[in-house]
Design an enzyme around this catalytic site. Sequence first.
Site, PDB file in Angstrom:
ATOM      1  N   PRO A 298       0.776  -1.174  -0.002  1.00 26.00           N
ATOM      2  CA  PRO A 298      -0.084   0.065   0.057  1.00 26.00           C
ATOM      3  C   PRO A 298       0.852   1.351  -0.074  1.00 26.00           C
ATOM      4  CG  PRO A 298       0.198  -0.759   2.176  1.00 26.00           C
ATOM      5  CD  PRO A 298       0.712  -1.841   1.229  1.00 26.00           C
ATOM      6  N   GLY A 299       0.457   2.391  -0.721  1.00 22.83           N
ATOM      7  CA  GLY A 299       1.244   3.709  -0.744  1.00 22.83           C
ATOM      8  C   GLY A 299       0.319   4.836  -0.573  1.00 22.83           C
ATOM      9  N   ARG A 337      -0.630  15.612 -10.482  1.00 23.18           N
ATOM     10  CA  ARG A 337      -1.640  14.802 -10.770  1.00 23.18           C
ATOM     11  C   ARG A 337      -2.908  15.386 -11.416  1.00 23.18           C
ATOM     12  NH1 ARG A 337      -4.280  12.790  -7.090  1.00 23.18           N
ATOM     13  NH2 ARG A 337      -4.484  10.555  -7.998  1.00 23.18           N
ATOM     14  N   TYR A 341      -3.713  13.068 -14.555  1.00 17.48           N
ATOM     15  CA  TYR A 341      -4.744  12.185 -14.465  1.00 17.48           C
ATOM     16  C   TYR A 341      -6.262  12.965 -14.289  1.00 17.48           C
ATOM     17  CZ  TYR A 341      -0.943   9.546 -12.339  1.00 17.48           C
ATOM     18  OH  TYR A 341       0.083   9.064 -12.073  1.00 17.48           O
ATOM     19  N   CYS A 368       4.040  28.109 -16.794  1.00 17.35           N
ATOM     20  CA  CYS A 368       3.852  28.706 -18.002  1.00 17.35           C
ATOM     21  C   CYS A 368       3.114  27.436 -18.861  1.00 17.35           C
ATOM     22  CB  CYS A 368       5.147  28.861 -18.457  1.00 17.35           C
ATOM     23  SG  CYS A 368       4.761  30.229 -19.671  1.00 17.35           S
ATOM     24  N   GLU A 369       1.728  27.141 -18.137  1.00 13.82           N
ATOM     25  CA  GLU A 369       1.160  26.159 -19.097  1.00 13.82           C
ATOM     26  C   GLU A 369      -0.489  26.322 -18.889  1.00 13.82           C
ATOM     27  OE1 GLU A 369       2.206  22.968 -20.821  1.00 13.82           O
ATOM     28  OE2 GLU A 369       4.039  23.614 -20.585  1.00 13.82           O
ATOM     29  N   TYR A 397       2.094  10.858  -3.984  1.00 14.96           N
ATOM     30  CA  TYR A 397       2.400  11.306  -5.447  1.00 14.96           C
ATOM     31  C   TYR A 397       2.300  12.463  -5.700  1.00 14.96           C
ATOM     32  CZ  TYR A 397       1.411   6.132  -5.576  1.00 14.96           C
ATOM     33  OH  TYR A 397       1.736   4.828  -5.342  1.00 14.96           O
TER      34      TYR A 397
END
Length: 443
Positions: A298-299, A337, A341, A368-369, A397
Amino acid sequence: MSRPKWIPEFDLDLSVSASGQLELAGCNLVALAKEFGTPLYVYDEAALRRRCQRYRQAFTSYEPGYEILYASKAFLPLAMAELIEQEGLGLDVMSGGELYTALKAGVSPDKIYFNGNNKSPVELAEAIDAGIRGIIVDNLLELERVSAIAKAKQVVQTVLLRINPGVEAHTHEYIKTAKLDSKFGFSLLDNSTIEAVRRVLIDQNLKLLGFHCHIGSQIFSLDSYRAAIDVMLQFAAEVRSQTGFVWKELNLGGGLGVRYVESDDPQPIESLAAQIIATVSTGCQKYSLPKPRLLLEPGRSIVGEAGLTLYTIGACKTIPGIRTYVAVDGGMTDNPRVALYQAKYSAVNASKANSVPDQVVSVAGKCCESGDMLIWDIALADPQPDDVLAVFSTGAYTYSMASNYNRLLRPAVVFCRDGRSKLVVRRQSYEDLLNCEFSLNEG
Ligand SMILES: Cc1ncc(COP(=O)(O)O)c(C=O)c1O
């Protein structure tokens, strides 16, 4: 003061000070943001430990034993590896860097397993030198490499084979066979899998412990685990009939989901354990297989809800009739993330945690996105420049996936416990950015 109703219920100790500022484990988060700078990752240390303990507790009744291997990839600064060691868990590592950190933290090699679909020969040699408990072999090339390195070093290396059970776990369902197309593990469609077992069994320098699978992440349906265990049981029975090998260990990977937003309904660790123990026990009876030692990786379900990220609000821009953007001083660099995702998060204005969140805005990062957004359409309480925004459930994460895009500095990490804060990772400095770089003008 206790948690106001607009803050979702996470597994961590949140409260609000008399002056309306958000607190974590007794630490004032607005004060922490001032002291350490933002963005800032903040963890509830007791919550981290509690989840480690719940995992261990949930499997204690299982014979012939188990090992909980925290998945390093979720978040592994040195302090986290030390905490894992203190709580008696082992570690699943995916790289030489994670192995190095685990060993530096004093984690016993006997509690370390090495995953990954393309471990380098150098990483394999490091793992074998360290004497880790298991290399989880992903493919035939790796099998040959582990064998050759072990032979050259005149040792016997214990291994598991990673199997792709063809079960794709979705948040609320699973699809069998849909996930046969994967870069990870030996395919059950391929005869080379049994061939790999045969090769390990005749190799003087390898010892097979059993099999590994990992069906995905952020899983809400325990049926997915049942489906994967069924496949692994059938495979183990097939291996026994074709080669005589009987498993000693079964590693079921990680994947248990956590709450990011109010509507998420994750399964408790205890229910996962009960499902796994029941399915393995009845399945072993059905196939007349001995029960294997169980391993889990498990993380997210250990660190996810225990961490949050603090930002300072800057420019706020309203486009009439369209939306209001509230920009913060981090973004995809400290939490990729959302861009990767479309992950969803909840947040609260930590400077005004007692005020009703009644302004719907979208939280933008500073990179800058255009895709550098943290949260679309969230209600916040009067977000103003210099307010501190707390984004919840960012423990997994984020730090581990952070980058220096736009030469932004990676944030510090603070653990909070009983009203005290401890800096476990300092914020990067501009000098850190140049640490590995050489000037063209240097000789
Ligand atoms: C092999 C393996 N084990 C364990 C994990 C941890 O998964 P989670 O953080 O969802 O528990 C992962 C995540 O990708 C993985 O690939």
